[in-house]
Each structure stands twice: as structure tokens, then as C-alpha cells.
Design a protein around this motif. Structure first.
Motif, PDB file in Angstrom:
ATOM      1  N   ILE A   4       0.835  -1.217   0.000  1.00  0.00           N
ATOM      2  CA  ILE A   4       0.000   0.000   0.000  1.00  0.00           C
ATOM      3  C   ILE A   4       0.862   1.257   0.000  1.00  0.00           C
ATOM      4  N   LYS A   5       2.026   1.166   0.675  1.00  0.00           N
ATOM      5  CA  LYS A   5       2.957   2.310   0.664  1.00  0.00           C
ATOM      6  C   LYS A   5       3.452   2.570  -0.763  1.00  0.00           C
ATOM      7  N   ALA A   6       3.804   1.458  -1.432  1.00  0.00           N
ATOM      8  CA  ALA A   6       4.303   1.577  -2.814  1.00  0.00           C
ATOM      9  C   ALA A   6       3.206   2.118  -3.729  1.00  0.00           C
ATOM     10  N   ALA A   7       1.981   1.629  -3.521  1.00  0.00           N
ATOM     11  CA  ALA A   7       0.862   2.073  -4.370  1.00  0.00           C
ATOM     12  C   ALA A   7       0.604   3.569  -4.183  1.00  0.00           C
ATOM     13  N   GLN A   8       0.713   4.006  -2.923  1.00  0.00           N
ATOM     14  CA  GLN A   8       0.497   5.434  -2.660  1.00  0.00           C
ATOM     15  C   GLN A   8       1.635   6.259  -3.254  1.00  0.00           C
ATOM     16  N   ALA A   9       2.858   5.791  -3.013  1.00  0.00           N
ATOM     17  CA  ALA A   9       4.026   6.536  -3.508  1.00  0.00           C
ATOM     18  C   ALA A   9       4.028   6.625  -5.030  1.00  0.00           C
ATOM     19  N   ARG A  10       3.614   5.518  -5.682  1.00  0.00           N
ATOM     20  CA  ARG A  10       3.661   5.514  -7.166  1.00  0.00           C
ATOM     21  C   ARG A  10       2.346   5.952  -7.791  1.00  0.00           C
ATOM     22  N   LYS A  11       1.462   6.417  -6.920  1.00  0.00           N
ATOM     23  CA  LYS A  11       0.166   6.899  -7.403  1.00  0.00           C
ATOM     24  C   LYS A  11      -0.538   5.869  -8.298  1.00  0.00           C
TER      25      LYS A  11
END
Ligand SMILES: Nc1nc2c(ncn2[C@@H]2O[C@H](COP(=O)(O)OP(=O)(O)OP(=O)(O)O)[C@@H](O)[C@H]2O)c(=O)[nH]1
Length: 472
Positions: A343-350
């Protein structure tokens, strides 16, 4: 004659003496010379005589007239008797040979002076090899006549629009639901065929068929109650009307609960995928990722099944097929940690969509359910409201056991919808109606194959039509 011979000898001896020839050699030399002279005279005389005789004979030859060959008249040959004359042999008078005493004088051998043979050097003339002037082979250019290909006038293939959907999906559903069709609709049709009207007894027999066709007790009772109400109202006086009413009740149940997933609701839109081992979670995630990518969305996948070693690898394969990134950790690591990373990656990579896989080991169901709850908590903490969908993947060939599984997951992680896989297999369609009816869960997708494209939104109308089709 003799005297003359000896006188000549004497004379020659004298001559030789004057020439300085030693006395001992003179007589012999004189004799040899004399005999040689005699021999020479004889030879010359002989030659002279022959020369004198030759012209005469030639003249005769020259004067010979041409021979006119007259026809030969062969006269009969009269052989005259040969009178052999007696040969008179004359007596040979042999004159007495007077042998003169031969005075042998010692032969003085003169030294033979061998002249040196001067071998002339052989001057080998150099062989002047004339250069072979190879005339250049003038290859005549092969003038290939241009092949005049007549233009193939391809008639434009007027491709008629292939309406794949819903036809192919319908066909697959028909095939997949063949078993259900036989066990459910086939039996209903057999029941209604001989009936003149509809009564309570007929509805009881119908109830029995529905229960045994995986619709489950609760859904069956709901359906029968609804039909009894119609019967009471006088709306079911014909078996065909009953059949259509049942079809409509089933469709309504499926339709009521069905709602499309809406990724616009949040960014990233988090879908947590749950279900027992082997139902098709990973495959469904791959297919879904592909669909969202096709819609132009940025998708990320979290490999939350850290329990099964090969699960993450399998997901990587699907990620490559769909062209999406897979967030993963080593096997055995905490699935909640993977959920956090994802979820962190998804948020960071939009990312627009995050699909999170989970383990499905039902034999350790307490642990599994706790694990799923923990994942949910982590997701909700990092992004309030996440996961936005908890998709339960169910194997359509499972039957009543699917209903049990659905209840379990529903209790643990509040499932929001269903994906029904393997509908192309020998599906048990009654179970589908049961899940929809009993749990009130919408069916979002159906899997109709193992390919990346084989995931379709669930269409209750299509499903019911395929189920209630009449052969022929
Ligand atoms: N025919 C058919 N096969 C399917 C469908 N969906 C999945 N499968 C097959 O079902 C098998 C299991 O699928 P997976 O995606 O590995 O199932 P899973 O739930 O991820 O399994 P685990 O990783 O063990 O939890 C695979 O062979 C899939 O190809 C479908 O809609 N139709």
C-alpha cells in the motif's frame, strides 16, 4: 704375268725405300698396295662396263609403245606335251691352283690416336611458352523477362462484426452449466411436462428439486415462499407460467446483489483477494490486473501469500503477462508486512489499483482468519477505508462446500463480493444462487477459462438464460 707382278713389287719396294719405310716392312706394304691397286682397277672396270651398258637399255624402254590391251580372247589352251630335253652336263675342268708361299711379316700396329670427342654443349633453347590468351568469356546477360504478376485483386473481406460477447460467453456458460441444467432445469421441466395446472403439491416437488440442486435450504425456502404467494394471488395457473416465475425469482436474487466494482471510489483502490487454496485467486488477480491495465489504469500487485513458496513466483508470472509490478517479500515473511509495503508503494507511485493476494490455507483456519484480519487492520491504518473491496474467489465446481467457505470468510473479513471461477468447467450453478441468496453477496466476475482474457463481469440474465435454456 707373274714376272710383271714381281716387277711391280720390286718397283714399289724401291719406292717405299726412297720414302724411308723400313726395309722389314717394305715387301709387305708393297704387296698390300699392289693388291689394293689391282682390286681398285677391277672395281673401276666393272663400274665402267655397267655404265656403258645402261643408256642402251633405257632407250629401249623409252621407245616402248603404249600397250594397247586388246580384248583377250581366251582360246582353249591346248596343252602341248612338254618334251623335256636331256640336260647335258659339261665336265668342269678345274684348273690347278698354284698356291704361292705367303711371307708373313710382323704386323706393326700403329698407335690409334683417339681424338677427343668434343661434345658440343647442347644449347637448350628456352621454351618460350606463349601466353595462352584466354579469350574472355563474354557471358551474355540473361535477360530475365519480368514476370508480370497479375495483381491479385483481393476482394475485400467484409468482416462481419463478430459479436463475441455475449455469444461466446453464453456458449461457455451453457457448457459450464450443462450439469446444473440437467440436475436442476431438466428435472423441473420433466416435472412440469405432464401437469395441467399448478398446486401446492407441485410446488413441494419443485422445492425438493431445488434443494438437491445446490440452491441450499434457505434460498430454496425463499423462492418457494415467493411462488406460493403468486399462487395464492392466482398468478400461477399454468406450468409454463410457473417456470417463467421461477426463472425470474432466481434472476432477481442474483441481480439484486450484483454491483460493479468501482475503482473511482479511491486512489489507490485496494482490492483484497481471499479464498481457499486452488480456487483461482492468483489467476483472477492476473486477469483483473490485465483488465485494469487495458482500461489505462496503473496497477500494483502485492504478493500477500507468503505461506506457499511458489505463490509469489506464480504471481510474478501473471504480473509479467499483465505488465504490472509485483511487490513481494521472501517466503515465510509476515503477510501484513507485505500488505504494508504494497500500500505504501501504491500510494508513492500513485497507482490507481492495488490488488493484494492472500494465503488460502483453510486447514489452519483460525490462523488464516487472524492473519486476514491483521492485513485488513494494516491496510485500514495506512489508508482509512482500505481495503475497498474484499473479493472472495469461489470455485464454481465446488457445490455446497463453497457456501460454507463463503460464510467463514464473510465472518472473518466481511467479504464484499464474489468472483466465481471455472464456470467453463462442470459448474454447479445452484450454489451460485445459494451464495447470492443466503449471504446477500454480489457476484462481480465469472472465470470462464485459464487465459488472461477469461474473466467476465457476471451477467445474471445471461446466467439464467443459459441455465433455463430449452434444448432444440
Ligand atoms: N478452467 C478454469 N480454470 C481456472 C480458472 N481460474 C483459475 N483456474 C485454474 O485453477 C488452478 C488454481 O488457480 P490459482 O490461481 O493458482 O489458485 P489460487 O487460489 O491462487 O491457489 P493458491 O495459490 O494455492 O491459493 C489453476 O490451474 C488455474 O489455471 C477458470 O476460470 N477456469
Amino acid at each position: 704375268m707373274k714376272d710383271m707382278f714381281f716387277r711391280c713389287i720390286e718397283w714399289l719396294v724401291n719406292v717405299l725405300g726412297r720414302m724411308g719405310v723400313p726395309e722389314s716392312h717394305r715387301t709387305l706394304t708393297a704387296t698390300v698396295v699392289l693388291w689394293s691397286a689391282v682390286a681398285l682397277v677391277v672395281i673401276l672396270s666393272f663400274m665402267l662396263v655397267r655404265r656403258l651398258r645402261r643408256p642402251a637399255s633405257r632407250e629401249i624402254t623409252d621407245k616402248t609403245e603404249p600397250v594397247v590391251e586388246e580384248p583377250v580372247v581366251e582360246e582353249p589352251v591346248v596343252e602341248e606335251p612338254v618334251v623335256e630335253e636331256p640336260v647335258v652336263e659339261e665336265p668342269v675342268v678345274e684348273e690347278p691352283v698354284v698356291e704361292e708361299p705367303v711371307v708373313e711379316e710382323p704386323v706393326v700396329e700403329e698407335p690409334v690416336v683417339e681424338e677427343p670427342v668434343v661434345e658440343e654443349p647442347v644449347v637448350e633453347e628456352p621454351v618460350v611458352e606463349e601466353p595462352v590468351v584466354e579469350e574472355p568469356v563474354v557471358e551474355e546477360p540473361v535477360v530475365e523477362e519480368p514476370v508480370v504478376e497479375e495483381p491479385v485483386v483481393e476482394e475485400p473481406v467484409v468482416e462481419e462484426p463478430v459479436v463475441e460477447e455475449p455469444v461466446s460467453l453464453f456458449q461457455r456458460m451453457r457448457t459450464g452449466l450443462a450439469k446444473t441444467q440437467a440436475s436442476l432445469v431438466g428435472r423441473i421441466d420433466a416435472l412440469l411436462r405432464g401437469c395441467q395446472g399448478v398446486d401446492e403439491e407441485l410446488l413441494e416437488e419443485l422445492e425438493e428439486i431445488l434443494i438437491t440442486a445446490d440452491l441450499g435450504m434457505k434460498t430454496t425456502q425463499q423462492l418457494i415462499q415467493s411462488l406460493e404467494m403468486r399462487l395464492d394471488k392466482g398468478q400461477l395457473n399454468d406450468p409454463d407460467v410457473l417456470r417463467e416465475a421461477l426463472k425470474g425469482e432466481i434472476r432477481d436474487r442474483l441481480m439484486q446483489e450484483s454491483a460493479p466494482l468501482d475503482p473511482q471510489r479511491a486512489t489507490p483502490f485496494v482490492i483484497m483477494v481471499v479464498g481457499v487454496n486452488g480456487v483461482g485467486k492468483t489467476t483472477t488477480i492476473g486477469k483483473l490486473a490485465h483488465q485494469y491495465v487495458q482500461q489505462g489504469k496503473k496497477v500494483l500487485v502485492g504478493a500477500g501469500d507468503t505461506f506457499r513458496a511458489a505463490a509469489a513466483e506464480q504471481l510474478e508470472v501473471w504480473g509479467q503477462r499483465a505488465g504490472v509490478e509485483v511487490i513481494r517479500q521472501a517466503a515465510g515473511s509476515d503477510p501484513a508486512a507485505v500488505a504494508f509495503d504494497a500500500i505504501k508503494a501504491a500510494q508513492a507511485r500513485k497507482a490507481d489499483v492495488l490488488l493484494l493476494d492472500t494465503a488460502g490455507r483453510l486447514h489452519t483456519k483460525v490462523n488464516l482468519m487472524e492473519e486476514l484480519k491483521k492485513i485488513r487492520r494494516v491496510l485500514d491504518r495506512e489508508m482509512p477505508g482500505a481495503p475497498h473491496e474484499t473479493l472472495l474467489v469461489v470455485d464454481a465446481t465446488t457445490g455446497q462446500n463453497a457456501l460454507v467457505q463463503a460464510r467463514l470468510f464473510q465472518e472473518a473479513v466481511s467479504v464484499s463480493g464474489l468472483a466465481l471461477t471455472k464456470l467453463d468447467g462442470t459448474a454447479r450453478g445452484g450454489m451460485l444462487v445459494a451464495i447470492g441468496g443466503e449471504l446477500g453477496l454480489p457476484i462481480h466476475y465469472v472465470g470462464i477459462g485459464e487465459g488472461i482474457e477469461d474473466l467476465r463481469p457476471f451477467d445474471p440474465d445471461l446466467f439464467v438464460e443459459a441455465l433455463f435454456r430449452q434444448d432444440g
